[in-house]
Design a protein around this motif. Structure first.
Motif, PDB file in Angstrom:
ATOM      1  N   LEU A 244       0.826  -1.212   0.000  1.00  0.00           N
ATOM      2  CA  LEU A 244       0.000   0.000   0.000  1.00  0.00           C
ATOM      3  C   LEU A 244       0.860   1.262   0.000  1.00  0.00           C
ATOM      4  CD1 LEU A 244      -2.905  -0.871   2.459  1.00  0.00           C
ATOM      5  CD2 LEU A 244      -2.907  -0.959  -0.038  1.00  0.00           C
ATOM      6  N   ALA A 245       1.950   1.245   0.780  1.00  0.00           N
ATOM      7  CA  ALA A 245       2.845   2.409   0.836  1.00  0.00           C
ATOM      8  C   ALA A 245       3.457   2.684  -0.530  1.00  0.00           C
ATOM      9  CB  ALA A 245       3.942   2.182   1.873  1.00  0.00           C
ATOM     10  N   VAL A 246       3.852   1.639  -1.227  1.00  0.00           N
ATOM     11  CA  VAL A 246       4.495   1.790  -2.537  1.00  0.00           C
ATOM     12  C   VAL A 246       3.474   2.131  -3.613  1.00  0.00           C
ATOM     13  CG1 VAL A 246       5.760   0.550  -4.349  1.00  0.00           C
ATOM     14  CG2 VAL A 246       6.462   0.330  -1.948  1.00  0.00           C
ATOM     15  N   LYS A 247       2.424   1.322  -3.719  1.00  0.00           N
ATOM     16  CA  LYS A 247       1.432   1.535  -4.778  1.00  0.00           C
ATOM     17  C   LYS A 247       0.635   2.824  -4.591  1.00  0.00           C
ATOM     18  CE  LYS A 247      -0.964  -2.014  -6.155  1.00  0.00           C
ATOM     19  NZ  LYS A 247      -0.971  -2.582  -7.470  1.00  0.00           N
ATOM     20  N   GLY A 248       0.555   3.302  -3.348  1.00  0.00           N
ATOM     21  CA  GLY A 248      -0.161   4.540  -3.078  1.00  0.00           C
ATOM     22  C   GLY A 248       0.684   5.791  -3.252  1.00  0.00           C
ATOM     23  N   PHE A 249       1.979   5.618  -3.526  1.00  0.00           N
ATOM     24  CA  PHE A 249       2.859   6.765  -3.731  1.00  0.00           C
ATOM     25  C   PHE A 249       2.439   7.491  -5.011  1.00  0.00           C
ATOM     26  CE2 PHE A 249       7.047   8.642  -4.913  1.00  0.00           C
ATOM     27  CZ  PHE A 249       7.232   9.411  -3.778  1.00  0.00           C
ATOM     28  N   HIS A 250       2.637   8.789  -5.071  1.00  0.00           N
ATOM     29  CA  HIS A 250       2.099   9.597  -6.180  1.00  0.00           C
ATOM     30  C   HIS A 250       2.617   9.191  -7.562  1.00  0.00           C
ATOM     31  CE1 HIS A 250       5.601  12.265  -6.960  1.00  0.00           C
ATOM     32  NE2 HIS A 250       5.861  12.068  -5.678  1.00  0.00           N
ATOM     33  N   THR A 251       3.779   8.552  -7.652  1.00  0.00           N
ATOM     34  CA  THR A 251       4.289   8.118  -8.973  1.00  0.00           C
ATOM     35  C   THR A 251       3.798   6.715  -9.348  1.00  0.00           C
ATOM     36  OG1 THR A 251       6.326   7.254  -8.000  1.00  0.00           O
ATOM     37  CG2 THR A 251       6.353   9.559  -8.800  1.00  0.00           C
ATOM     38  N   LYS A 252       3.101   6.051  -8.441  1.00  0.00           N
ATOM     39  CA  LYS A 252       2.494   4.725  -8.666  1.00  0.00           C
ATOM     40  C   LYS A 252       3.497   3.649  -9.107  1.00  0.00           C
ATOM     41  CE  LYS A 252      -1.571   6.388  -7.810  1.00  0.00           C
ATOM     42  NZ  LYS A 252      -1.850   6.507  -6.414  1.00  0.00           N
ATOM     43  N   PRO A 253       4.559   3.414  -8.317  1.00  0.00           N
ATOM     44  CA  PRO A 253       5.484   2.328  -8.685  1.00  0.00           C
ATOM     45  C   PRO A 253       4.771   0.975  -8.659  1.00  0.00           C
ATOM     46  CG  PRO A 253       6.382   3.692  -6.917  1.00  0.00           C
ATOM     47  CD  PRO A 253       4.946   4.078  -7.090  1.00  0.00           C
ATOM     48  N   SER A 254       5.269   0.053  -9.443  1.00  0.00           N
ATOM     49  CA  SER A 254       4.757  -1.319  -9.417  1.00  0.00           C
ATOM     50  C   SER A 254       5.319  -2.037  -8.197  1.00  0.00           C
ATOM     51  CB  SER A 254       5.189  -2.075 -10.679  1.00  0.00           C
ATOM     52  OG  SER A 254       4.615  -1.495 -11.815  1.00  0.00           O
ATOM     53  N   PHE A 255       4.542  -2.972  -7.672  1.00  0.00           N
ATOM     54  CA  PHE A 255       4.969  -3.758  -6.515  1.00  0.00           C
ATOM     55  C   PHE A 255       4.933  -5.226  -6.916  1.00  0.00           C
ATOM     56  CE2 PHE A 255       4.787  -5.890  -2.458  1.00  0.00           C
ATOM     57  CZ  PHE A 255       5.574  -5.102  -1.625  1.00  0.00           C
ATOM     58  N   ILE A 256       6.103  -5.846  -6.959  1.00  0.00           N
ATOM     59  CA  ILE A 256       6.246  -7.250  -7.340  1.00  0.00           C
ATOM     60  C   ILE A 256       6.711  -8.031  -6.120  1.00  0.00           C
ATOM     61  CG2 ILE A 256       7.516  -8.870  -8.814  1.00  0.00           C
ATOM     62  CD1 ILE A 256       7.707  -6.534 -10.859  1.00  0.00           C
ATOM     63  N   VAL A 257       6.108  -9.175  -5.891  1.00  0.00           N
ATOM     64  CA  VAL A 257       6.500 -10.043  -4.783  1.00  0.00           C
ATOM     65  C   VAL A 257       7.426 -11.125  -5.325  1.00  0.00           C
ATOM     66  CG1 VAL A 257       5.685 -11.670  -3.042  1.00  0.00           C
ATOM     67  CG2 VAL A 257       4.358  -9.610  -3.530  1.00  0.00           C
ATOM     68  N   HIS A 258       8.565 -11.301  -4.668  1.00  0.00           N
ATOM     69  CA  HIS A 258       9.492 -12.386  -5.006  1.00  0.00           C
ATOM     70  C   HIS A 258       9.197 -13.532  -4.054  1.00  0.00           C
ATOM     71  CE1 HIS A 258      13.642 -14.294  -4.936  1.00  0.00           C
ATOM     72  NE2 HIS A 258      13.226 -14.434  -6.174  1.00  0.00           N
ATOM     73  N   SER A 259       8.538 -14.568  -4.558  1.00  0.00           N
ATOM     74  CA  SER A 259       8.076 -15.660  -3.694  1.00  0.00           C
ATOM     75  C   SER A 259       9.128 -16.761  -3.586  1.00  0.00           C
ATOM     76  CB  SER A 259       6.777 -16.246  -4.237  1.00  0.00           C
ATOM     77  OG  SER A 259       7.024 -16.907  -5.462  1.00  0.00           O
ATOM     78  N   HIS A 260       8.933 -17.614  -2.607  1.00  0.00           N
ATOM     79  CA  HIS A 260       9.845 -18.725  -2.359  1.00  0.00           C
ATOM     80  C   HIS A 260       9.014 -19.980  -2.096  1.00  0.00           C
ATOM     81  CE1 HIS A 260      13.013 -15.716  -1.711  1.00  0.00           C
ATOM     82  NE2 HIS A 260      12.053 -15.046  -1.131  1.00  0.00           N
ATOM     83  N   ASN A 261       9.086 -20.961  -2.980  1.00  0.00           N
ATOM     84  CA  ASN A 261       8.385 -22.236  -2.793  1.00  0.00           C
ATOM     85  C   ASN A 261       6.917 -22.042  -2.431  1.00  0.00           C
ATOM     86  OD1 ASN A 261      10.787 -23.636  -3.327  1.00  0.00           O
ATOM     87  ND2 ASN A 261      11.437 -23.305  -1.231  1.00  0.00           N
ATOM     88  N   PHE A 262       6.225 -21.335  -3.275  1.00  0.00           N
ATOM     89  CA  PHE A 262       4.853 -20.906  -3.028  1.00  0.00           C
ATOM     90  C   PHE A 262       3.873 -22.055  -2.838  1.00  0.00           C
ATOM     91  CE2 PHE A 262       0.659 -19.409  -4.161  1.00  0.00           C
ATOM     92  CZ  PHE A 262       0.596 -18.186  -3.529  1.00  0.00           C
ATOM     93  N   CYS A 263       4.034 -23.146  -3.546  1.00  0.00           N
ATOM     94  CA  CYS A 263       3.032 -24.215  -3.527  1.00  0.00           C
ATOM     95  C   CYS A 263       2.741 -24.743  -2.124  1.00  0.00           C
ATOM     96  CB  CYS A 263       3.463 -25.361  -4.426  1.00  0.00           C
ATOM     97  SG  CYS A 263       3.431 -24.922  -6.169  1.00  0.00           S
ATOM     98  N   ALA A 264       3.721 -24.768  -1.259  1.00  0.00           N
ATOM     99  CA  ALA A 264       3.513 -25.301   0.085  1.00  0.00           C
ATOM    100  C   ALA A 264       2.872 -24.283   1.021  1.00  0.00           C
ATOM    101  CB  ALA A 264       4.838 -25.761   0.671  1.00  0.00           C
ATOM    102  N   VAL A 265       2.932 -23.025   0.689  1.00  0.00           N
ATOM    103  CA  VAL A 265       2.521 -21.968   1.617  1.00  0.00           C
ATOM    104  C   VAL A 265       1.100 -22.104   2.145  1.00  0.00           C
ATOM    105  CG1 VAL A 265       2.100 -19.482   1.809  1.00  0.00           C
ATOM    106  CG2 VAL A 265       4.230 -20.330   0.868  1.00  0.00           C
TER     107      VAL A 265
END
Length: 179
Positions: free
Chosen positions: A91-112
């Motif tokens: 929210l802090a990043v995407k709500g910034f006035h320049t609207k940066p993209s927010f990408i999540v770098h996941s790790h072994n997602f299937c088990a989560v």
């Protein structure tokens, strides 16, 4: 993150110009056992995510705003893939006035989904649905995450050593253990 940052910082375009300015943002000052950073990687620091809960998150939010403004960041790739702080960082990043993209770098997602109790797994899925994209570590994770986010790409972690310089094992049963 350091090895990927190093790799991305060295990419050049067809004219030989560096393509990316890479900024590694961490919660801690450099540690003795860290990977070496390229001279092209810039380091910034946020208040610790473990202490940024409730009203204490305001300091982290304000630091995000200051870094985004000063560094002119257009894409953030977060390695905090399961922490509750990730939602607020997004929210802090995407709500910034320049609207940066927010990408999540996941790790072994299937088990989560299977390691978190009830609502936490659903909240995690919601984070993946509202972020701008996900970097997965395996093709199976990429396929799984694509059910929640259509902007997912497998980017394997780089090796911290040269596999051609690893001596062959003298162990004879030809057994491989993958942890």
């Amino acid at each position: 993150a350091a090895l990927l940052g190093n790799r991305f910082s060295e990419f050049k375009d067809a004219l030989g110009n560096y393509k990316y300015q890479v900024i590694l943002i961490t919660d801690e000052r450099p540690q003795n056992d860290e990977y070496d950073l390229s001279d092209r990687v810039i380091r910034e620091f946020l208040p610790a995510f473990t202490k940024s809960k409730g009203a204490a998150y305001l300091a982290r939010f304000e630091k995000w705003q200051e870094i985004l403004e000063r560094r002119k960041i257009d894409v953030v790739v977060s390695g905090l893939w399961v922490d509750p702080c990730t939602f607020w960082d997004m929210l802090a990043v995407k709500g910034f006035h320049t609207k940066p993209s927010f990408i999540v770098h996941s790790h072994n997602f299937c088990a989560v989904p299977f390691i978190f109790p009830n609502h936490e797994a659903r909240e995690l899925m919601a984070k993946y649905m509202i972020c701008d994209g996900v970097a997965a570590l395996s093709e199976i994770d990429e396929r799984y995450i694509s059910a929640f986010n259509k902007h997912v790409k497998c980017i394997v972690n780089p090796l911290a050593f040269d596999p051609d310089n690893v001596p062959d094992s003298t162990y004879t049963p030809d057994t491989i253990v993958w942890c």
